[in-house]
Design a protein around this motif. Sequence first.
Motif, short mmCIF file in Angstrom:
data_model
loop_
_atom_site.label_atom_id
_atom_site.label_comp_id
_atom_site.label_asym_id
_atom_site.label_seq_id
_atom_site.Cartn_x
_atom_site.Cartn_y
_atom_site.Cartn_z
N SER A 63 -5.53 9.62 -10.95
CA SER A 63 -5.46 10.09 -9.57
C SER A 63 -6.76 9.76 -8.83
N TYR A 64 -7.90 9.99 -9.48
CA TYR A 64 -9.19 9.69 -8.89
C TYR A 64 -9.34 8.19 -8.64
N GLU A 65 -8.90 7.37 -9.59
CA GLU A 65 -8.96 5.91 -9.42
C GLU A 65 -8.10 5.46 -8.24
N ASN A 66 -6.95 6.11 -8.06
CA ASN A 66 -6.09 5.78 -6.91
C ASN A 66 -6.80 6.13 -5.60
N ASP A 67 -7.49 7.27 -5.56
CA ASP A 67 -8.25 7.65 -4.37
C ASP A 67 -9.38 6.66 -4.10
N VAL A 68 -10.08 6.26 -5.16
CA VAL A 68 -11.17 5.29 -5.01
C VAL A 68 -10.62 3.96 -4.49
N GLU A 69 -9.48 3.55 -5.01
CA GLU A 69 -8.85 2.30 -4.56
C GLU A 69 -8.53 2.38 -3.07
N ASN A 70 -7.97 3.49 -2.61
CA ASN A 70 -7.65 3.65 -1.19
C ASN A 70 -8.91 3.60 -0.33
N ILE A 71 -9.98 4.22 -0.78
CA ILE A 71 -11.24 4.21 -0.04
C ILE A 71 -11.79 2.79 0.05
N LEU A 72 -11.75 2.05 -1.05
CA LEU A 72 -12.24 0.67 -1.04
C LEU A 72 -11.40 -0.22 -0.13
N ILE A 73 -10.09 -0.01 -0.13
CA ILE A 73 -9.22 -0.80 0.75
C ILE A 73 -9.54 -0.48 2.22
N ASN A 74 -9.79 0.79 2.52
CA ASN A 74 -10.15 1.16 3.90
C ASN A 74 -11.48 0.54 4.32
N LYS A 75 -12.44 0.48 3.39
CA LYS A 75 -13.72 -0.17 3.70
C LYS A 75 -13.52 -1.66 3.97
N ILE A 76 -12.69 -2.29 3.17
CA ILE A 76 -12.40 -3.70 3.38
C ILE A 76 -11.69 -3.91 4.71
N PHE A 77 -10.79 -2.99 5.05
CA PHE A 77 -10.10 -3.09 6.34
C PHE A 77 -11.08 -2.99 7.50
N GLU A 78 -12.09 -2.12 7.39
CA GLU A 78 -13.11 -2.02 8.43
C GLU A 78 -13.86 -3.34 8.58
N LYS A 79 -14.23 -3.96 7.45
CA LYS A 79 -14.90 -5.26 7.50
C LYS A 79 -13.98 -6.32 8.11
N LEU A 80 -12.70 -6.26 7.76
CA LEU A 80 -11.71 -7.21 8.27
C LEU A 80 -11.57 -7.05 9.79
N THR A 81 -11.58 -5.82 10.28
CA THR A 81 -11.50 -5.57 11.71
C THR A 81 -12.69 -6.15 12.43
N ILE A 82 -13.88 -5.96 11.85
CA ILE A 82 -15.08 -6.54 12.45
C ILE A 82 -15.00 -8.06 12.45
N TYR A 83 -14.49 -8.64 11.37
CA TYR A 83 -14.37 -10.10 11.27
C TYR A 83 -13.45 -10.64 12.36
N PHE A 84 -12.31 -9.98 12.61
CA PHE A 84 -11.38 -10.46 13.62
C PHE A 84 -11.84 -10.15 15.03
N SER A 85 -12.73 -9.18 15.21
CA SER A 85 -13.19 -8.85 16.55
C SER A 85 -14.32 -9.77 17.02
N LEU A 86 -14.94 -10.51 16.09
CA LEU A 86 -16.04 -11.40 16.48
C LEU A 86 -15.56 -12.75 16.93
#
Length: 149
Positions: A126-149
């Motif tokens: 369960s903890y690993e699943n939560d960590v995975e979701n957090i990492l995916i959200n961090k990557i999504f934030e980076k992806l948003t910045i990449y597409f906004s530039l």
Amino acid sequence: MIKKKIIIVLFFLTSCGYQPIFLGKNTNELIFSDIELIGEKDINRKLISISGFKKDKQNYQYSKLKIDSKKNIIETSKNSKGQAETFKMTIEIKLIIENKGGEVNSKSFVESFSYNNIENKFNLASYENDVENILINKIFEKLTIYFSL
């Protein structure tokens, strides 16, 4: 006198063109003719659902999107009995975008997180699943910045 200075500073700050990164360009506007998912299916599905990438063969901005994802969990330390004490989860997502003109752009996003072992394996999963979701959200934030530039 102080009020005039504050007003002048506020005037320059508001007229300088400052705009928050996440306000400008939304990834929901990105429409692809074809989306290809390679690698971890769960990670790809979560990223697609968060980002809102759309597939439309008629009205598209980009020809093709290829998402290649990898998840790696390694033991970083063991105790004297040989049991794992800490782990490190790394998620790597590689985007390959092909424009209408055939031009190909590629970008990799990597996030990792270290955590301690938990005796109860259900709680660990369960903890690993939560960590995975957090990492995916961090990557999504980076992806948003990449597409906004």
